[in-house]
Write a protein that holds these residues in place. Structure first.
Motif, PDB file in Angstrom:
ATOM      1  N   ARG A 417       0.852  -1.185   0.000  1.00 23.19           N
ATOM      2  CA  ARG A 417       0.000   0.000   0.000  1.00 23.19           C
ATOM      3  C   ARG A 417       0.887   1.233   0.000  1.00 23.19           C
ATOM      4  NH1 ARG A 417      -2.445   0.744   4.834  1.00 23.19           N
ATOM      5  NH2 ARG A 417      -0.993  -0.684   5.834  1.00 23.19           N
ATOM      6  N   VAL A 418       0.460   2.261  -0.718  1.00 18.02           N
ATOM      7  CA  VAL A 418       1.150   3.552  -0.713  1.00 18.02           C
ATOM      8  C   VAL A 418       0.110   4.627  -0.429  1.00 18.02           C
ATOM      9  CG1 VAL A 418       2.551   5.199  -2.002  1.00 18.02           C
ATOM     10  CG2 VAL A 418       2.875   2.740  -2.359  1.00 18.02           C
ATOM     11  N   GLU A 419       0.397   5.470   0.538  1.00 16.89           N
ATOM     12  CA  GLU A 419      -0.530   6.543   0.876  1.00 16.89           C
ATOM     13  C   GLU A 419      -0.758   7.414  -0.354  1.00 16.89           C
ATOM     14  OE1 GLU A 419      -1.221   9.153   4.919  1.00 16.89           O
ATOM     15  OE2 GLU A 419       0.821   8.804   4.226  1.00 16.89           O
ATOM     16  N   PRO A 420      -2.012   7.645  -0.750  1.00 15.09           N
ATOM     17  CA  PRO A 420      -2.270   8.356  -2.006  1.00 15.09           C
ATOM     18  C   PRO A 420      -1.731   9.779  -1.984  1.00 15.09           C
ATOM     19  CG  PRO A 420      -4.279   7.358  -1.135  1.00 15.09           C
ATOM     20  CD  PRO A 420      -3.246   7.218  -0.081  1.00 15.09           C
ATOM     21  N   LEU A 421      -1.292  10.214  -3.131  1.00 12.82           N
ATOM     22  CA  LEU A 421      -0.849  11.594  -3.324  1.00 12.82           C
ATOM     23  C   LEU A 421      -1.996  12.355  -3.970  1.00 12.82           C
ATOM     24  CD1 LEU A 421       1.687  13.439  -3.110  1.00 12.82           C
ATOM     25  CD2 LEU A 421       2.179  12.822  -5.481  1.00 12.82           C
ATOM     26  N   PRO A 422      -2.532  13.409  -3.333  1.00 13.99           N
ATOM     27  CA  PRO A 422      -3.655  14.130  -3.934  1.00 13.99           C
ATOM     28  C   PRO A 422      -3.238  14.842  -5.210  1.00 13.99           C
ATOM     29  CG  PRO A 422      -2.830  15.309  -2.016  1.00 13.99           C
ATOM     30  CD  PRO A 422      -2.112  13.992  -2.044  1.00 13.99           C
ATOM     31  N   ALA A 431       5.566  20.903   2.376  1.00 13.05           N
ATOM     32  CA  ALA A 431       6.739  21.082   3.214  1.00 13.05           C
ATOM     33  C   ALA A 431       6.685  20.213   4.458  1.00 13.05           C
ATOM     34  CB  ALA A 431       6.876  22.553   3.602  1.00 13.05           C
ATOM     35  N   ALA A 432       5.493  20.049   5.023  1.00 10.29           N
ATOM     36  CA  ALA A 432       5.371  19.339   6.290  1.00 10.29           C
ATOM     37  C   ALA A 432       4.843  17.924   6.133  1.00 10.29           C
ATOM     38  CB  ALA A 432       4.445  20.119   7.226  1.00 10.29           C
ATOM     39  N   GLY A 433       4.323  17.606   4.967  1.00 12.79           N
ATOM     40  CA  GLY A 433       3.612  16.353   4.795  1.00 12.79           C
ATOM     41  C   GLY A 433       4.520  15.168   4.577  1.00 12.79           C
ATOM     42  N   SER A 434       3.909  13.999   4.548  1.00 10.59           N
ATOM     43  CA  SER A 434       4.647  12.764   4.355  1.00 10.59           C
ATOM     44  C   SER A 434       3.803  11.815   3.523  1.00 10.59           C
ATOM     45  CB  SER A 434       4.972  12.111   5.704  1.00 10.59           C
ATOM     46  OG  SER A 434       3.779  11.730   6.368  1.00 10.59           O
ATOM     47  N   ARG A 435       4.466  10.804   2.961  1.00 11.01           N
ATOM     48  CA  ARG A 435       3.777   9.719   2.272  1.00 11.01           C
ATOM     49  C   ARG A 435       4.294   8.428   2.874  1.00 11.01           C
ATOM     50  NH1 ARG A 435       0.942  12.765   1.860  1.00 11.01           N
ATOM     51  NH2 ARG A 435       0.035  13.927   0.172  1.00 11.01           N
ATOM     52  N   ARG A 436       3.358   7.621   3.371  1.00  8.07           N
ATOM     53  CA  ARG A 436       3.726   6.371   4.023  1.00  8.07           C
ATOM     54  C   ARG A 436       3.405   5.199   3.105  1.00  8.07           C
ATOM     55  NH1 ARG A 436       0.398   7.666   9.417  1.00  8.07           N
ATOM     56  NH2 ARG A 436      -1.006   8.411   7.778  1.00  8.07           N
ATOM     57  N   MET A 437       4.156   4.131   3.283  1.00  7.52           N
ATOM     58  CA  MET A 437       3.980   2.962   2.424  1.00  7.52           C
ATOM     59  C   MET A 437       4.353   1.702   3.189  1.00  7.52           C
ATOM     60  SD  MET A 437       7.164   4.137   0.092  1.00  7.52           S
ATOM     61  CE  MET A 437       6.652   5.824   0.448  1.00  7.52           C
ATOM     62  N   GLN A 438       3.651   0.635   2.878  1.00  5.18           N
ATOM     63  CA  GLN A 438       3.972  -0.680   3.423  1.00  5.18           C
ATOM     64  C   GLN A 438       4.626  -1.490   2.319  1.00  5.18           C
ATOM     65  OE1 GLN A 438       0.611  -2.871   4.963  1.00  5.18           O
ATOM     66  NE2 GLN A 438       1.693  -4.817   4.821  1.00  5.18           N
TER      67      GLN A 438
END
Length: 646
Positions: A417-422, A431-438
């Motif tokens: 899974r990859v956290e969706p990118l809007p 600047a502050a955000g992140s994208r998480r992935m399994q």
């Protein structure tokens, strides 16, 4: 000891046709023959070769003696596995403890793997910090509060999604099996590797004879949850609210199990995208499985049973880990056996059918010993994952090595899974955000794999692009987290399209990349340089947003004069009338206005309420007739705006 032991095992011995086992015993490992409770692999010196570290300490239900850890460095001889005991030169002198568990993680964010020890019988947890070359310093006193824990397990976890590693420990009384037990302890990292005890975030409840702490995203919301198991019925699940505050979900959500559970370990065993469990001694001494039946709506339920295990089952065992032993894409199970005639391999076809986890008599060389833990690593870099075992409690305490003679790993890691990118992302969130992935791979043990992950980032605007490669950080529980560099000012990227591609690579060199994902950076950015002619201010009341109206304002000019607002998609830098035109005249549109009595020009910008308008991009500049200027004009600097979604 001031001297070094070495052991060399040649490939010719490993490959002899008389041996039919997949994991072939190579002999005892160097180092002191003491009670070793746990073992982990670590590339301590950053040379690309996996080293091994053991935590040692005498005693089970009560303390019987502190010991130094054992650090074995991989010498990397071609065609062989060579370890040297370099504890004396790399671990601080006098560093002894009642070691029960350990984990490898980067506590201070410098890129080097550090070691955190869980110590039993109400003693101090310890932190060894790596200088990047494999030399360790005991920095417990400056990084960790003075606290006594009865900890048999510790797990790294980015609990609050801030990009650094926090820690969760099991806890118990001095007499390990004593009732009512103790709650788990959560320690939050301040970002520099200094930890604070955070009971209000953990909201822990007592667990008798707690053994292992696991960080795992059990409900697929990208937040890492916590499982505390142990030698009492009822395995404890804590759900993360996303900010690092946990709620006890109860002792009955997970399969309850019996009173002999030494470990539950978690990984996706049927490739359906959620984490399943394998129980050591689910009922009596029989191993069992916990299939995750997570519903699409997010409801948690599990099917727990021992009937999925076929062949040998029922020994007093201590540890489970996962490996794709036959290279078929499904994780199989390794079991470290305390009382059995060998360590165990169960092949898994991924069905959870009755008897589907099939014991392999040809898995390991026959050898009865008292194994308490095992670790997996490709120590000779042949693409096959070998096994080391930690020995304690009874018998001879010699730690052991098994070389894998099975198929080499030819399968790339999988992005589960990859956290969706809007499609559109405000600059502040970029600047502050992140994208998480399994990410899953051919090995999995207590939330760790042996892969590396990186992000390829391309920034495109105005027909130009630039690319760079950035690291992706391990978060615990098979999760990884990408975030932009700290302190990034994202305003200059307004209107740019940012494309991200993540790539995971395993030790065998197999790599897989995600499909490209692109976002438009929205918000406001000023550009151009002020000068005697470009002397007007320009700003907006709020960033442009779908369905809303904002007002562009320019001030500092003469009152009641003819003014013009120019807008267009393209930048320019054209000297005209003593100033600089910053919007391309070939594409601009011009709106005439009159400055008010204060010299202010106001221009309302209304964004229609249509989601398709998100990301719409334009640049603006204001010019005003100014009799005080030599060329008769004053102008503003430029302002570029990309519309944000509502």
């Amino acid at each position: 000891m001031s001297f070094t032991f070495r052991v060399v095992f040649f490939v010719a011995i490993c490959a002899t046709p008389l041996l039919s086992q997949q994991f072939v015993y190579q002999g005892g490992l160097p180092g002191p023959v003491v009670w070793s409770e746990a073992v982990e692999v670590i590339d301590a010196d950053g040379d690309g070769l996996l080293d091994v570290i053991f935590t040692n300490g005498q005693g089970f239900s009560s303390p019987q003696g502190s010991r130094a850890p054992t650090l074995l460095m991989n010498q990397g001889a071609t065609g062989s596995i060579v370890f040297a005991d370099e504890t004396a030169t790399r671990i601080p002198a006098g560093f002894v403890q009642q070691g029960k568990g350990l984990t490898i993680c980067d506590v201070n964010g410098d890129g080097a793997p550090d070691v955190v020890f869980a110590n039993g019988y109400v003693t101090q947890p310890r932190v060894l910090v790596n200088d990047g070359t494999g030399n360790f310093a005991d920095e417990t006193a400056t990084r960790f509060p003075a606290v006594g824990l009865g900890a048999f397990g510790v797990a790294p976890i980015d609990a609050d999604n801030d990009g650094d590693i926090d820690l969760v420990f099991t806890d118990g009384p001095s007499f390990f099996l004593g009732s009512p037990g103790r709650p788990p302890r959560l320690f939050i990292n301040d970002g520099t590797g200094v930890f604070t005890d955070s009971p209000a975030r953990m909201n822990g409840v007592n667990k008798v004879a707690a053994m292992q702490a696991s960080a795992i995203d059990i409900d697929n919301d990208f937040d890492l949850d916590i499982i505390i198991d142990g030698r009492s019925p009822g395995q404890h699940l804590y759900l993360n609210d996303g900010s690092g505050t946990f709620t006890f979900a109860g002792a009955n959500v997970l399969p309850v199990g019996g009173s002999c559970i030494y470990e539950t370990d978690w990984a996706d065993l049927d490739n359906d995208g959620d984490a399943d469990g394998f129980y050591i001694s689910m009922f009596g001494f029989a191993e069992g499985t916990a299939r995750n039946d997570l519903s699409p709506a997010g409801g948690l339920s599990f099917t727990g049973t021992t009937t999925t295990i076929s062949g040998v089952n029922g020994n007093d065992d201590n540890e489970a880990a996962f490996i794709d032993a036959n290279n078929d894409g499904f994780l199989d199970v390794l079991v470290a056996s305390l009382s059995g005639s060998r360590e165990k391999l169960y092949l898994n076809p991924g069905t959870f059918a009755g008897g589907s986890f099939a014991y392999q008599a040809s898995g390991f060389t026959t050898l009865t010993d008292s194994t308490l833990d095992l670790a997996i690593g490709d120590f000779d870099q042949d693409g096959r994952y070998d096994v080391v075992t930690a020995q304690g409690e009874s018998g001879n305490y010699t730690n052991r090595l098994y070389r894998n003679t099975g198929p080499a790993d030819s399968l790339a890691p999988t992005f589960v899974r990859v956290e969706p990118l809007p499609a559109t992302l405000p600059a502040a969130e970029l600047a502050a955000g992140s994208r998480r992935m399994q990410v899953s791979d051919a090995t999995a043990d207590s939330g760790r794999t042996l892969i590396s992950v990186e992000a390829g980032v391309t920034i495109s605007r105005d027909g130009q692009s630039a690319s760079l490669v950035l690291p992706v950080d391990y978060s615990g529980g098979y999760m990884w987290r990408f975030s932009p560099p700290a302190g990034l000012d994202a305003s200059p990227f307004v209107g740019a399209d940012i494309t991200m591609v993540f790539t995971a690579t395993d030790p065998a060199g197999n790599a897989r990349s995600t499909a490209p994902s692109t976002t438009r950076v929205c918000g406001v950015n000023a550009y151009g340089t002020a000068s005697p002619t470009n002397n007007l201010s320009i700003s907006v009341a709020a960033p442009p947003t779908v369905g809303q109206t904002t007002t562009l304002t320019s001030s500092g000019g003469p009152a009641s004069q003819q003014a013009y607002v120019v807008s267009g998609p393209s930048r320019a830098s054209l000297p005209i009338a003593g100033g600089i035109v910053l919007v391309d005249p070939a594409t601009w549109s011009v709106t005439p206005l009159i400055s008010d009595a204060t010299g202010t020009v106001s221009f309302p910008i209304t964004i229609p309420n249509n989601p398709a308008n998100a990301g719409a991009f334009a640049r603006y500049q204001v010019a005003v007739v100014d009799p005080t200027q030599p060329m008769g004009w004053s102008a503003s600097t430029g302002l570029e705006m990309a519309t944000c979604p509502l």
